[in-house]
Structure formats: C-alpha cells, structure tokens
Enzyme design. Sequence first.
Site, PDB file in Angstrom:
ATOM      1  N   GLY A  13     -11.897  -1.540  -5.647  1.00  0.00           N
ATOM      2  CA  GLY A  13     -11.035  -1.445  -4.335  1.00  0.00           C
ATOM      3  C   GLY A  13     -10.914   0.129  -4.079  1.00  0.00           C
ATOM      4  N   TYR A  16      -6.283   2.410   0.180  1.00  0.00           N
ATOM      5  CA  TYR A  16      -5.182   3.414   0.307  1.00  0.00           C
ATOM      6  C   TYR A  16      -4.681   3.720  -1.259  1.00  0.00           C
ATOM      7  CZ  TYR A  16      -4.885   3.112   5.362  1.00  0.00           C
ATOM      8  OH  TYR A  16      -5.349   3.354   6.744  1.00  0.00           O
ATOM      9  N   GLU A 172       1.320   1.178  -9.034  1.00  0.00           N
ATOM     10  CA  GLU A 172       1.042   2.425  -8.173  1.00  0.00           C
ATOM     11  C   GLU A 172       2.443   2.445  -7.356  1.00  0.00           C
ATOM     12  OE1 GLU A 172      -0.509   4.938  -8.749  1.00  0.00           O
ATOM     13  OE2 GLU A 172       0.914   5.630  -7.526  1.00  0.00           O
ATOM     14  N   LYS A 227       7.770  -3.321 -10.462  1.00  0.00           N
ATOM     15  CA  LYS A 227       7.119  -2.970  -9.169  1.00  0.00           C
ATOM     16  C   LYS A 227       7.553  -3.703  -7.946  1.00  0.00           C
ATOM     17  CE  LYS A 227       4.516  -1.223  -5.905  1.00  0.00           C
ATOM     18  NZ  LYS A 227       4.599   0.199  -5.518  1.00  0.00           N
ATOM     19  N   ASN A 231      10.382  -1.846  -5.026  1.00  0.00           N
ATOM     20  CA  ASN A 231       9.862  -2.133  -3.537  1.00  0.00           C
ATOM     21  C   ASN A 231      11.087  -3.122  -2.766  1.00  0.00           C
ATOM     22  OD1 ASN A 231       7.774  -0.633  -3.437  1.00  0.00           O
ATOM     23  ND2 ASN A 231       6.284  -2.010  -2.856  1.00  0.00           N
ATOM     24  N   PHE A 279      11.234  -1.184   8.732  1.00  0.00           N
ATOM     25  CA  PHE A 279      10.100  -0.768   7.862  1.00  0.00           C
ATOM     26  C   PHE A 279       9.003  -1.556   8.235  1.00  0.00           C
ATOM     27  CE2 PHE A 279      12.614  -4.024   5.252  1.00  0.00           C
ATOM     28  CZ  PHE A 279      11.662  -4.920   5.012  1.00  0.00           C
ATOM     29  N   CYS A 283       3.303  -3.264   2.525  1.00  0.00           N
ATOM     30  CA  CYS A 283       3.876  -3.993   0.914  1.00  0.00           C
ATOM     31  C   CYS A 283       5.096  -4.366   1.129  1.00  0.00           C
ATOM     32  CB  CYS A 283       3.618  -2.755   0.155  1.00  0.00           C
ATOM     33  SG  CYS A 283       1.725  -2.429  -0.296  1.00  0.00           S
TER      34      CYS A 283
END
Length: 474
Positions: A13, A16, A172, A227, A231, A279, A283
């Site tokens: 991958g 980004y 990440e 993770k 978020n 937003f 993600c």
Amino acid sequence: MTIHSIKAICCIGAGYVGGPTMAVIADRCPDIVVTVVDLNEARIAAWNDPDLNQLPVYEPGLDVVIARARGRNLYFSTAVNEAIAAADMVFISVNTPTKTKGIGAGQASDLRWVEACARQVAQYAKDHTIVIEKSTLPVRTAVAIKSILDTPQQRSEVDQDVPTFSVLSNPEFLAEGTAIRDLEQPDRVLIGGEDSNAVEALATIYRHWVPNEKILRTKLWSSELSKLTANAFLAQRISSINSVSALCEATGADVREVALAIGTDSRIGSGFLSSGPGFGGSCFKKDILNLVYLCHHFGLPEVASYWEQVVTLNKWQQNRIARLVVQRLFGTVTGKRLAILGFAFKADTNDTRDSPAIHISMDLLEEGAQLAIHDPKVDSRQIALDLKQSPSNPLSDLKGEGTWHFAIDVAEAVQGADAVLILTEWEQYQNLDWSNLAGLMRAPAWVFDTRSVIDPAQIAETGLILWRLGEGSG
Ligand code: NAD
Ligand code: UGA
C-alpha cells in the site's frame, strides 16, 4: 531474549500512510531496505518520478525525506510477491473503506484488500515474517489475518520451506498536512501484540528516533480499539464545537471566544476546537461508523447511537452552510456566480476524500449555482471526479445552471461573483487583498468564511459583507 533482526521491510500500500510512513522509517534506518509496493502502477510511477513535485501525495517536507532515502534504501515497486519474499517484516497499509453493499453496508469496514494482502503474504513469505497491521481495522481483525497466514499453502517444488508468522497491530496516528512532523516526532507509537520478540523487533526500529518511553506496548485488541477510539474522540470534539457554532450564531456569541475560554481549562485542552464546515477526510467518518457497527455487533446499541450522533451532527453542519448561503443571497443562487476557495479537506494536503467542499459544492450546484473553484494543490481532474461533472473552461464558458469552472487563481475565481466561500484554511487565503478582489465582484457581494481565516479588519472599508461561522450578530 534474542530480538529478530530486521534487514528488509515490505509495505503493501503506497498511499497517504504507506508512502510517508515508510519514507521516514527508511530515512531514519539506513541499514534497513524498505520496499513500498502497490498494485496501482501509476501511483508507483509517481513515487518514482525524478521530479519531486509529481509525488502522488502532497505533504510539507515529504520531498526532502524522499530525496534522501529513495534509491539508497527506499524503493517503490509493483513487484508485490518479490518484495514479500525478501522481507522479514511486512506492513499492511492498504485502504479499508466503508462497505457499500452486503452485511454491514454503510458502516462496517470493507476488509477485502486486507484479506488479499494476508493471502499474498501467506503464499510468498519465506522463513519467519512479522506481519503488521498499519491500516485502521476493526477489533479482532488480527485473528482473521493469523488464521489466513497459518493455513498451509500450495508451494512450488523449489520452495518447500513453510514460513511462520507473528501478527502485530501498529496503528498510524499521523494527520495529513503534518504527516512528516507527526512521524518524526510522534506523541506515541502504539504496538499491540502477544509475541514479545516481534513487539521488540518493531520497537527497535522506532527506537532509531523515538524515545522508548513513547513506545506503548499493549494487547493486540487494545491497540486495534485505541485507533478507532482516538479518531472517535477527535471527531467528537469537532462535532461538539460545531454544534456550539450554531448556538453562537443564534445567540450573538462568538465560537472563537467560547473555544478560547473553554480550551484554556487544562482539563479540556485547546486542541481540535476549531469550528468549521464539518470534518472531512477518509477516516473520521469511516472509523466512527466502524465503531458503531462493532457496538451493534457486540450488543451495545446505546453506545452505538452515542457515537453515531457525531457523524449525524457533522452532516448537518455541512448541509447548513449551503442552506444559509442560499438564504443570504436573497433565497436563490440559480445562475449566480460563486467562488469556492479551497477544495481539499484541510490545508496542506491534496486529498479531497470526503471533503466538506464536495458536499457543499454539490448542494450549491443542485441549487443551480455557477461555481468557480480554486485550490492551490487539488487539480481540475480530481474536482471533476468528486463533483461527477466536467468543468466549463475557460471562464467565459461558465454559463447556465449547476456548472463549475476550475480557476487558476483567486482573482479568476472571484471574477463576477456574488459571493466567496472559504472552505479550506490554506495560508494563502489569510492574506488576500480584499479591496482589490471586491472590485472584481458583483455588489452586494458576500464573503462566507467557514474557517476563520479572515480578520474582519481586512474586509472593513471594502463594501463586502462578511459572514463568519459561529459569529452571532447583535
Ligand atoms: P490509500 O487509499 O491512499 O492507499 C492504499 C493503497 O493500497 C492504494 O494505493 C491501493 O492501490 C493499495 N492496495 C490496495 N490493495 C492492495 C493489494 N492487495 N496489494 C497492493 N496494494 C494494494 O489509503 P491511506 O489513506 O494510505 O490509508 C490506508 C490505511 O491507513 C487505512 O486503513 C486508513 O484508515 C489508515 N490511516 C490513514 C490515515 C490518513 O491520513 N490517510 C492516517 C492513519 C491511518
Ligand atoms: C485524523 C487524525 O487527526 C489522525 O490522528 C489520524 O491518524 C487520521 O485522522 C486517520 O486515521 O486517518 P486527518 O483526517 O488527516 O487526521 O486530519 P485532521 O487534522 O484530524 O482533520 C480532519 C478533519 O477535521 C479536517 O476536515 C479538518 O479540517 C477538521 N478539523 C480538524 C476541524 O474542523 N477542526 C479542528 O479543530 C480540527
């Protein structure tokens, strides 16, 4: 304990996350060969382009890091199987979008690309290989990956050695636009896993530049869930302040003052309190919806609806901007020229995935507006894909209803416009010469600032009418 020494990394991958993350690892660990692979030939060609302005991802500072490491110990390739076979450690950094059909459609993550990677690693890996979940994944995905990896494979006669695997979670936390800084000076690095040898092998890589106390080691499931939770908390703050922005407009308060007043309380903190057009990005929405799906799956409907509200409020915020623009412009924008400044989902990135600008532009096109769109880093082709409509170029061709033009600069965008909408907080929009721009517009002309980039003093004396998100009158 002897820690498995890592000589070669493969990252599947080159997006980004995969591109910038591996560039920084290669930069900081010159003794490790890092190969980033992707099925997308055009993307790999762009990563290999000698002209660093052509990299597929725009990130401040990325070109410098790439220039140091590429060709030395950092490679971009489409030879996925070969890179897997040569690696001691494989990062899976592929896309995990929301499912569009079938069970969990609209909420659950589509794991088909992750599964394809696991199968490919199972088939081509040699010896012991540490497989790392870098993509954001639902809790307990590692079980599925491990069971695919541990399934005996048909191997060629010359390659009968059966590989073994450890699976780790290493989510990440970089944000686009600040990816290089976030990677070089992370608040923390999170490694989840039960095989302490594998955990330490990965920690050893990060220790090349990250202090050990910032490397958190947790259970696999805690890492995967952290993770999604991080978020969800970040997005929740944005929806919270955006809900207050509407209340400020209704009551005469100012959301910037309220954010400052609450953010100076150290328990609340000042970060992530900028009210805006909602937003965007690939993600937040996807990860919250994934969390919502997991809550339903585990029989927690109240928890699910609590988090779902964050997404509902965000959609409402995006929709209300287009609505109020129409109201201010005498109830109609049909055939009117509007300048859109900023199309990326935030400044300092060329990424438009789920950008508020897409939703707001679509709403205005639906109302019949003629949009002249400018963005310093997003190209016309990408905007056409997002709006599902070709541009009218040159500007003299921008006619009729529900049409758009790609403006090469701000002056062209505002030419003949009844209103300017600032939708991305690019630095260049903070210091525009409004007295000059006002002369190019059709009076009475409006400026709708959804990102708080304009100092009202800049607009005074220009004749322009300024509307700022979250600022009530009276
Ligand atoms: P992306 O779409 O930019 O890149 C993913 C790449 O994977 C694509 O180029 C695609 O061609 C490639 N790919 C898919 N299947 C493949 C396969 N089987 N073999 C080889 N290549 C394959 O996605 P991204 O933004 O880099 O995100 C990747 C993951 O990281 C997602 O799970 C995302 O949630 C997570 N994440 C993203 C960010 C961000 O800022 N974008 C930050 C943190 C985490
Ligand atoms: C976000 C998180 O910040 C990262 O930690 C995470 O790794 C990443 O998602 C991910 O998992 O993909 P990113 O989406 O790149 O990063 O950028 P943010 O800075 O978080 O901005 C997201 C959206 O929220 C943008 O549209 C931005 O304009 C908006 N935002 C952000 C606000 O409206 N107000 C704020 O105060 C902050």
